[in-house]
Motif scaffolding. Sequence first.
Motif, mmCIF file in Angstrom:
data_model
loop_
_atom_site.group_PDB
_atom_site.id
_atom_site.type_symbol
_atom_site.label_atom_id
_atom_site.label_comp_id
_atom_site.label_asym_id
_atom_site.label_seq_id
_atom_site.Cartn_x
_atom_site.Cartn_y
_atom_site.Cartn_z
ATOM 1 N N PRO A 176 0.827 -1.216 0.000
ATOM 2 C CA PRO A 176 0.000 0.000 0.000
ATOM 3 C C PRO A 176 0.862 1.267 0.000
ATOM 4 O O PRO A 176 1.881 1.336 0.688
ATOM 5 C CB PRO A 176 -0.794 -0.092 1.313
ATOM 6 N N MET A 177 0.466 2.220 -0.825
ATOM 7 C CA MET A 177 1.155 3.514 -0.857
ATOM 8 C C MET A 177 0.056 4.554 -0.653
ATOM 9 O O MET A 177 -0.794 4.754 -1.524
ATOM 10 C CB MET A 177 1.870 3.660 -2.205
ATOM 11 N N VAL A 178 0.024 5.144 0.533
ATOM 12 C CA VAL A 178 -1.065 6.050 0.884
ATOM 13 C C VAL A 178 -0.564 7.488 0.914
ATOM 14 O O VAL A 178 0.433 7.797 1.562
ATOM 15 C CB VAL A 178 -1.674 5.674 2.261
ATOM 16 N N ASP A 179 -1.263 8.343 0.176
ATOM 17 C CA ASP A 179 -0.954 9.781 0.164
ATOM 18 C C ASP A 179 -1.806 10.467 1.212
ATOM 19 O O ASP A 179 -3.027 10.287 1.210
ATOM 20 C CB ASP A 179 -1.358 10.371 -1.204
ATOM 21 N N LEU A 180 -1.186 11.238 2.086
ATOM 22 C CA LEU A 180 -1.970 11.969 3.086
ATOM 23 C C LEU A 180 -2.227 13.375 2.551
ATOM 24 O O LEU A 180 -1.289 14.155 2.402
ATOM 25 C CB LEU A 180 -1.213 12.043 4.415
ATOM 26 N N PRO A 181 -3.490 13.717 2.251
ATOM 27 C CA PRO A 181 -3.748 15.060 1.720
ATOM 28 C C PRO A 181 -3.494 16.131 2.781
ATOM 29 O O PRO A 181 -3.675 15.874 3.980
ATOM 30 C CB PRO A 181 -5.230 15.022 1.326
ATOM 31 N N LEU A 182 -3.071 17.299 2.329
ATOM 32 C CA LEU A 182 -2.686 18.378 3.252
ATOM 33 C C LEU A 182 -3.813 18.804 4.190
ATOM 34 O O LEU A 182 -3.589 19.090 5.359
ATOM 35 C CB LEU A 182 -2.173 19.579 2.445
ATOM 36 N N GLY A 183 -5.040 18.787 3.688
ATOM 37 C CA GLY A 183 -6.151 19.255 4.534
ATOM 38 C C GLY A 183 -6.790 18.153 5.365
ATOM 39 O O GLY A 183 -7.889 18.332 5.896
ATOM 40 N N ALA A 184 -6.124 17.003 5.497
ATOM 41 C CA ALA A 184 -6.730 15.861 6.192
ATOM 42 C C ALA A 184 -7.031 16.172 7.656
ATOM 43 O O ALA A 184 -6.249 16.826 8.338
ATOM 44 C CB ALA A 184 -5.804 14.659 6.104
ATOM 45 N N THR A 185 -8.185 15.689 8.124
ATOM 46 C CA THR A 185 -8.568 15.881 9.534
ATOM 47 C C THR A 185 -8.084 14.677 10.327
ATOM 48 O O THR A 185 -7.706 13.645 9.774
ATOM 49 C CB THR A 185 -10.099 15.952 9.665
ATOM 50 N N GLU A 186 -8.136 14.807 11.656
ATOM 51 C CA GLU A 186 -7.709 13.707 12.524
ATOM 52 C C GLU A 186 -8.570 12.466 12.277
ATOM 53 O O GLU A 186 -8.071 11.346 12.239
ATOM 54 C CB GLU A 186 -7.804 14.125 13.994
ATOM 55 N N ASP A 187 -9.892 12.663 12.078
ATOM 56 C CA ASP A 187 -10.793 11.536 11.825
ATOM 57 C C ASP A 187 -10.420 10.799 10.536
ATOM 58 O O ASP A 187 -10.467 9.578 10.470
ATOM 59 C CB ASP A 187 -12.254 12.018 11.715
ATOM 60 N N ARG A 188 -10.073 11.574 9.525
ATOM 61 C CA ARG A 188 -9.701 10.985 8.223
ATOM 62 C C ARG A 188 -8.415 10.163 8.363
ATOM 63 O O ARG A 188 -8.251 9.126 7.734
ATOM 64 C CB ARG A 188 -9.500 12.127 7.214
ATOM 65 N N VAL A 189 -7.505 10.634 9.203
ATOM 66 C CA VAL A 189 -6.225 9.951 9.389
ATOM 67 C C VAL A 189 -6.379 8.712 10.281
ATOM 68 O O VAL A 189 -5.931 7.618 9.940
ATOM 69 C CB VAL A 189 -5.173 10.920 10.001
ATOM 70 N N CYS A 190 -7.023 8.884 11.435
ATOM 71 C CA CYS A 190 -7.079 7.813 12.433
ATOM 72 C C CYS A 190 -8.266 6.880 12.281
ATOM 73 O O CYS A 190 -8.234 5.741 12.756
ATOM 74 C CB CYS A 190 -7.121 8.412 13.836
ATOM 75 N N GLY A 191 -9.339 7.379 11.679
ATOM 76 C CA GLY A 191 -10.567 6.586 11.602
ATOM 77 C C GLY A 191 -11.573 7.093 12.630
ATOM 78 O O GLY A 191 -11.227 7.860 13.528
ATOM 79 N N TYR A 206 2.849 8.489 2.741
ATOM 80 C CA TYR A 206 3.580 9.646 2.224
ATOM 81 C C TYR A 206 2.846 10.942 2.530
ATOM 82 O O TYR A 206 1.667 11.088 2.211
ATOM 83 C CB TYR A 206 3.773 9.495 0.706
ATOM 84 N N VAL A 207 3.556 11.864 3.171
ATOM 85 C CA VAL A 207 2.980 13.171 3.504
ATOM 86 C C VAL A 207 3.781 14.254 2.791
ATOM 87 O O VAL A 207 4.909 14.573 3.188
ATOM 88 C CB VAL A 207 3.034 13.446 5.038
ATOM 89 N N ASP A 208 3.209 14.784 1.727
ATOM 90 C CA ASP A 208 3.875 15.885 1.024
ATOM 91 C C ASP A 208 3.616 17.166 1.818
ATOM 92 O O ASP A 208 2.571 17.309 2.452
ATOM 93 C CB ASP A 208 3.304 16.003 -0.396
ATOM 94 N N GLU A 209 4.569 18.070 1.784
ATOM 95 C CA GLU A 209 4.474 19.338 2.536
ATOM 96 C C GLU A 209 4.183 19.069 4.015
ATOM 97 O O GLU A 209 3.317 19.681 4.616
ATOM 98 C CB GLU A 209 3.355 20.237 1.947
ATOM 99 N N VAL A 210 4.922 18.114 4.586
ATOM 100 C CA VAL A 210 4.697 17.748 5.992
ATOM 101 C C VAL A 210 4.960 18.937 6.921
ATOM 102 O O VAL A 210 4.368 19.055 7.991
ATOM 103 C CB VAL A 210 5.563 16.512 6.376
ATOM 104 N N ASN A 211 5.799 19.873 6.456
ATOM 105 C CA ASN A 211 6.090 21.052 7.280
ATOM 106 C C ASN A 211 4.899 22.011 7.362
ATOM 107 O O ASN A 211 4.882 22.915 8.192
ATOM 108 C CB ASN A 211 7.350 21.797 6.786
ATOM 109 N N LEU A 212 3.886 21.802 6.491
ATOM 110 C CA LEU A 212 2.692 22.650 6.551
ATOM 111 C C LEU A 212 1.543 21.953 7.290
ATOM 112 O O LEU A 212 0.482 22.521 7.489
ATOM 113 C CB LEU A 212 2.221 23.014 5.130
ATOM 114 N N LEU A 213 1.796 20.702 7.689
ATOM 115 C CA LEU A 213 0.762 19.931 8.391
ATOM 116 C C LEU A 213 0.703 20.365 9.851
ATOM 117 O O LEU A 213 1.715 20.741 10.428
ATOM 118 C CB LEU A 213 1.124 18.441 8.300
ATOM 119 N N ASP A 214 -0.489 20.291 10.423
ATOM 120 C CA ASP A 214 -0.679 20.638 11.822
ATOM 121 C C ASP A 214 0.231 19.768 12.707
ATOM 122 O O ASP A 214 0.286 18.550 12.535
ATOM 123 C CB ASP A 214 -2.163 20.391 12.174
ATOM 124 N N ASP A 215 0.938 20.404 13.664
ATOM 125 C CA ASP A 215 1.880 19.678 14.531
ATOM 126 C C ASP A 215 1.226 18.487 15.233
ATOM 127 O O ASP A 215 1.844 17.439 15.421
ATOM 128 C CB ASP A 215 2.469 20.616 15.596
#
Length: 342
Positions: A95-110, A139-148
């Motif tokens: 699996p190769m999963v792209d994490l979109p920049l605007g992803a919410t915690e629910d979208r990430v964790c379930g 994969y998280v592109d622009e990880v430096n712009l993601l919420d800490d």
Amino acid sequence: MNNQNLKRINTPIFPFTAIVGQEEMKLALELNVIDPKIGGVMIMGDRGTGKSTTIRAIADLLPEIEVIKDDPFNRHPTENINTTEKFETEYIKIPMVDLPLGATEDRVCGTIDIEKALTEGIKAFEPGLLAKANRGILYVDEVNLLDDHLVDILLDSAASGWNTVEREGISIRHPAQFVLVGSGNPEEGELRPQLLDRFGMHAEIRTVKDPNLRVKIVEERTLFDLDPYVWVDKYKDQQDSLKQKIIDAQNILDETEMPYEFRVKISKVCSELDVDGLRGDIVTNRAAKAYTAFQGNKNVLLEDIEKIIVLCLRHRLRKDPLESIDSGYKVKKVFEEIFEIV
């Protein structure tokens, strides 16, 4: 159109072995795939340097994995708690999963459907991206712009191999073992040092300056776009050879050993560079062994450590968030002094 047909008409992915240059990034990805416990890789560099292409290419290169059919967590049949039950299995691409920049915690964790849980008495869990990424690459592109806070969650899951979701007293825990790959452009701001330190390796990539090399990169990409199937076929032998090399390295990794004196010297380098904690020591040891296994050997040599030490330590030197990351010169200098390289 059914799913099988859709799969068949998917455009091939640009071959990993066809990627020109960017050796640091390619090596860091290969080593993390051989030993995911290295802790992922942070790739910092200019825009348009093929970061996403390279990450997709390594995922495509890897051997398929056996999973329980239709399991939302891509679990291996032996991983299931109820071992007496027989499961239908299938082989899938890593699996190769792209994490979109605007992803919410629910979208990430379930999410847990509380209403369903209370009315029907069952745990209604909707898996997130961490479940999809289990046994693969996130994969998280622009990880430096993601919420800490989200970066923290990703790093915690990557380190522990588990994701826990808690809502209203209901708790769900599922495996989330993945290679975390972050990328970003330093012009858009750096990650906080505390977060940066938790990435196993740090690769720097720069736009290729050599005109001949640039022409070669453009030509390769143009030819691939014209006829991707022919292009993929052209690199088949190289791809198969690298895939086998990675599998062989994974198989001998546990037998790979490093002399005690080298381990002491690695710790001396970390101490001399004033690296906080022991993560630097651990990652350098792991990466050196992975590189040794990648070379088909079982005993770590001095040159193996030399090859990876900058990638493992350069991002751990910063104390001031406003200071830019040392390009590795300082790490190299201290390494040469302590290992007495003339």
